[in-house]
Design an enzyme around this catalytic site. Sequence first.
Site, PDB file in Angstrom:
ATOM      1  N   TYR A 116     -16.535 -60.250 219.782  1.00  0.00           N
ATOM      2  CA  TYR A 116     -16.178 -60.377 218.369  1.00  0.00           C
ATOM      3  C   TYR A 116     -14.880 -61.171 218.255  1.00  0.00           C
ATOM      4  O   TYR A 116     -14.021 -61.093 219.129  1.00  0.00           O
ATOM      5  CB  TYR A 116     -16.017 -58.996 217.737  1.00  0.00           C
ATOM      6  CG  TYR A 116     -17.338 -58.269 217.595  1.00  0.00           C
ATOM      7  CD1 TYR A 116     -18.329 -58.773 216.752  1.00  0.00           C
ATOM      8  CD2 TYR A 116     -17.606 -57.099 218.300  1.00  0.00           C
ATOM      9  CE1 TYR A 116     -19.548 -58.131 216.615  1.00  0.00           C
ATOM     10  CE2 TYR A 116     -18.825 -56.441 218.167  1.00  0.00           C
ATOM     11  CZ  TYR A 116     -19.785 -56.965 217.329  1.00  0.00           C
ATOM     12  OH  TYR A 116     -20.998 -56.331 217.195  1.00  0.00           O
ATOM     13  N   HIS A 174     -19.642 -58.622 203.791  1.00  0.00           N
ATOM     14  CA  HIS A 174     -19.066 -57.280 203.957  1.00  0.00           C
ATOM     15  C   HIS A 174     -18.236 -57.261 205.233  1.00  0.00           C
ATOM     16  O   HIS A 174     -18.747 -57.537 206.316  1.00  0.00           O
ATOM     17  CB  HIS A 174     -20.176 -56.223 204.006  1.00  0.00           C
ATOM     18  CG  HIS A 174     -20.770 -55.950 202.654  1.00  0.00           C
ATOM     19  ND1 HIS A 174     -22.101 -55.669 202.454  1.00  0.00           N
ATOM     20  CD2 HIS A 174     -20.177 -55.922 201.422  1.00  0.00           C
ATOM     21  CE1 HIS A 174     -22.305 -55.465 201.155  1.00  0.00           C
ATOM     22  NE2 HIS A 174     -21.161 -55.624 200.513  1.00  0.00           N
ATOM     23  N   GLU A 177     -19.079 -55.533 208.756  1.00  0.00           N
ATOM     24  CA  GLU A 177     -20.348 -55.855 209.418  1.00  0.00           C
ATOM     25  C   GLU A 177     -20.139 -57.012 210.391  1.00  0.00           C
ATOM     26  O   GLU A 177     -20.633 -58.122 210.204  1.00  0.00           O
ATOM     27  CB  GLU A 177     -21.405 -56.149 208.336  1.00  0.00           C
ATOM     28  CG  GLU A 177     -21.636 -54.921 207.450  1.00  0.00           C
ATOM     29  CD  GLU A 177     -22.355 -55.198 206.127  1.00  0.00           C
ATOM     30  OE1 GLU A 177     -22.903 -56.301 205.946  1.00  0.00           O
ATOM     31  OE2 GLU A 177     -22.346 -54.293 205.262  1.00  0.00           O
ATOM     32  N   ARG A 232     -14.963 -52.624 203.703  1.00  0.00           N
ATOM     33  CA  ARG A 232     -16.173 -53.359 203.289  1.00  0.00           C
ATOM     34  C   ARG A 232     -15.895 -54.462 202.252  1.00  0.00           C
ATOM     35  O   ARG A 232     -16.435 -55.555 202.311  1.00  0.00           O
ATOM     36  CB  ARG A 232     -17.149 -52.347 202.674  1.00  0.00           C
ATOM     37  CG  ARG A 232     -18.283 -52.911 201.833  1.00  0.00           C
ATOM     38  CD  ARG A 232     -19.070 -51.751 201.233  1.00  0.00           C
ATOM     39  NE  ARG A 232     -20.021 -52.117 200.201  1.00  0.00           N
ATOM     40  CZ  ARG A 232     -21.325 -52.286 200.414  1.00  0.00           C
ATOM     41  NH1 ARG A 232     -21.812 -52.172 201.621  1.00  0.00           N
ATOM     42  NH2 ARG A 232     -22.129 -52.575 199.423  1.00  0.00           N
ATOM     43  N   HIS A 302     -26.271 -59.414 206.759  1.00  0.00           N
ATOM     44  CA  HIS A 302     -25.529 -58.151 206.724  1.00  0.00           C
ATOM     45  C   HIS A 302     -25.878 -57.329 207.959  1.00  0.00           C
ATOM     46  O   HIS A 302     -26.695 -57.711 208.769  1.00  0.00           O
ATOM     47  CB  HIS A 302     -25.958 -57.327 205.505  1.00  0.00           C
ATOM     48  CG  HIS A 302     -25.546 -57.855 204.195  1.00  0.00           C
ATOM     49  ND1 HIS A 302     -24.646 -57.208 203.386  1.00  0.00           N
ATOM     50  CD2 HIS A 302     -25.909 -58.968 203.509  1.00  0.00           C
ATOM     51  CE1 HIS A 302     -24.473 -57.893 202.268  1.00  0.00           C
ATOM     52  NE2 HIS A 302     -25.228 -58.975 202.317  1.00  0.00           N
ATOM     53  N   GLU A 379     -30.624 -57.512 207.115  1.00  0.00           N
ATOM     54  CA  GLU A 379     -29.772 -56.454 207.683  1.00  0.00           C
ATOM     55  C   GLU A 379     -30.028 -56.448 209.183  1.00  0.00           C
ATOM     56  O   GLU A 379     -31.109 -56.069 209.637  1.00  0.00           O
ATOM     57  CB  GLU A 379     -30.137 -55.080 207.095  1.00  0.00           C
ATOM     58  CG  GLU A 379     -29.951 -54.973 205.585  1.00  0.00           C
ATOM     59  CD  GLU A 379     -28.536 -54.599 205.172  1.00  0.00           C
ATOM     60  OE1 GLU A 379     -27.668 -54.458 206.045  1.00  0.00           O
ATOM     61  OE2 GLU A 379     -28.316 -54.465 203.960  1.00  0.00           O
TER      62      GLU A 379
HETATM   63  O1  0X9 Z   1     -25.806 -52.665 199.628  1.00  0.00           O
HETATM   64  C1  0X9 Z   1     -25.747 -53.827 200.044  1.00  0.00           C
HETATM   65  O2  0X9 Z   1     -25.019 -54.692 199.561  1.00  0.00           O
HETATM   66  C2  0X9 Z   1     -26.618 -54.231 201.237  1.00  0.00           C
HETATM   67  N1  0X9 Z   1     -26.571 -53.249 202.260  1.00  0.00           N
HETATM   68  S1  0X9 Z   1     -25.209 -53.049 203.153  1.00  0.00           S
HETATM   69  O3  0X9 Z   1     -25.346 -51.852 203.952  1.00  0.00           O
HETATM   70  N2  0X9 Z   1     -25.067 -54.263 204.154  1.00  0.00           N
HETATM   71  O4  0X9 Z   1     -24.106 -53.016 202.263  1.00  0.00           O
HETATM   72  C3  0X9 Z   1     -28.062 -54.349 200.798  1.00  0.00           C
HETATM   73  C4  0X9 Z   1     -28.331 -55.239 199.654  1.00  0.00           C
HETATM   74  C5  0X9 Z   1     -29.781 -55.482 199.530  1.00  0.00           C
HETATM   75  N3  0X9 Z   1     -30.298 -55.229 198.252  1.00  0.00           N
HETATM   76  C6  0X9 Z   1     -30.888 -54.047 197.916  1.00  0.00           C
HETATM   77  N4  0X9 Z   1     -31.000 -53.089 198.747  1.00  0.00           N
HETATM   78  N5  0X9 Z   1     -31.397 -53.921 196.713  1.00  0.00           N
HETATM   79 ZN    ZN Z   2     -23.546 -55.569 203.873  1.00  0.00          ZN
END
Ligand code: 0X9
Ligand code: ZN
Length: 418
Positions: A116, A174, A177, A232, A302, A379
């Site tokens: 990293y 984020h 991540e 985050r 992500h 993800e």
């Molecule tokens: O919540 C978020 O922004 C994303 N997940 S995270 O754990 N990386 O923060 C997902 C966004 C995808 N969109 C939906 N789940 N509707």
């Molecule tokens: Zn994320």
Amino acid sequence: MKIFILLALATAAAAVRYDGYQALRVEPRDELQLDFLNNLKNELEGRISFWSQPRTIKRPTDILVQPRFQDDIKELLDAKQIKYSVMIDDVQSVIDSQFRSEDEVEISADFIYSLYHTYAEIQAWVFDIADEYSSIAQQFQIATSYHGRAINALKISTGGGGTKKAVYWQGGIHAREWISPATVMFITKSLLERYGVDNDVTEILDTFDFYIVPSLNVDGYYHSWNFDRLWRKTRSVNRGNGCRGVDPNRNYEYEWGGEGANPNPCTETYPGPNAFSEREIADTTSFLLNANQEFVCFIDFHSYSQLWLAPWSYTARTRLPEDVEDHFDAGMKAITALESVYNTDYLYGPSALTLYAASGCSVDWGYAKLGAKYSYVVELRDMGSYGFLLPSDQIIPTGEETLEGVLALCKHMVEEYK
Ligand code: 0X9
Ligand code: ZN
């Protein structure tokens, strides 16, 4: 002397530690248990952090619990007969194992993809890789952060004078991540080194121009390296509130401020005072809209959960986009290719239906406002053994499999657009 002591105290207080914190994996069985978890989340907001949202019984919810609440939380879960297990026993020890030793930093002047990297190293990488492949790659600053940091991007173009259709990928929206910027850099250098060597990659780069941002939320990323590994959001100051930061993936101007966004600035999903309030998001989106290129692909990388998600994100209560079948075909090709490398299990689906509703997200903006037909949020690893704290020995395998995924998607797009 006095000043020295004060300074020492200030630094000691600065870094957030997670000694004895546990990550619990909670698996609600029915809607009742799900409701209970949601109430718990609302009650304990700010004191206990939910790494994933308790929105569906199809996926587990991971909760970070500080030592003094652990007994109480476990008792509560037992009382409600909600299944859970300890995913990480001591979060701080996993965090410690991720930071490089001084020796590793000195190993080589070359960029080491299996580690990293800091904010400064990632930005330097953009310049260096553009230099190394200067006939087809170019560095440019796409945005500036709240704290004035440069957000650098790479444009890859093998010619065509801007008439080609274009692809946009971003990592690190984020901060915590870390696997996201690492993966975006790995797949980018793989494309560059295979151009003119591998037929598929050559055809892909000859068909599309690429715009790539390895690390978008640079203030948050810097903060996650130096002060709080699990940060985050962005780092902007919220007026009249001591809690900092906006969730940049709730800050896009498409169905902003609806489901899955929390108006409380102290939460992880605060969408900001208005859409595009965050400079990082305002700058990158306005660049894309003014780039004078037709974008056909938008991917926001992500972690974690191993999901390949398509619009819509903002709600599950609407018709799926008209391109739903093409999204599915291309997305399934991507995860099939990805899974074939290391047997990593991925799930494909429309975001809100598969995971949970989240408004103001990049994936919807990419599709609806930028007009990029193949807009996805990916993800990356893992499924919850380490969550956001994926060990660095998984960077290369994650990069290798994700590369196959995006190549399969790009081949699908070449067929459609060439
Ligand atoms: O919540 C978020 O922004 C994303 N997940 S995270 O754990 N990386 O923060 C997902 C966004 C995808 N969109 C939906 N789940 N509707
Ligand atoms: Zn994320």
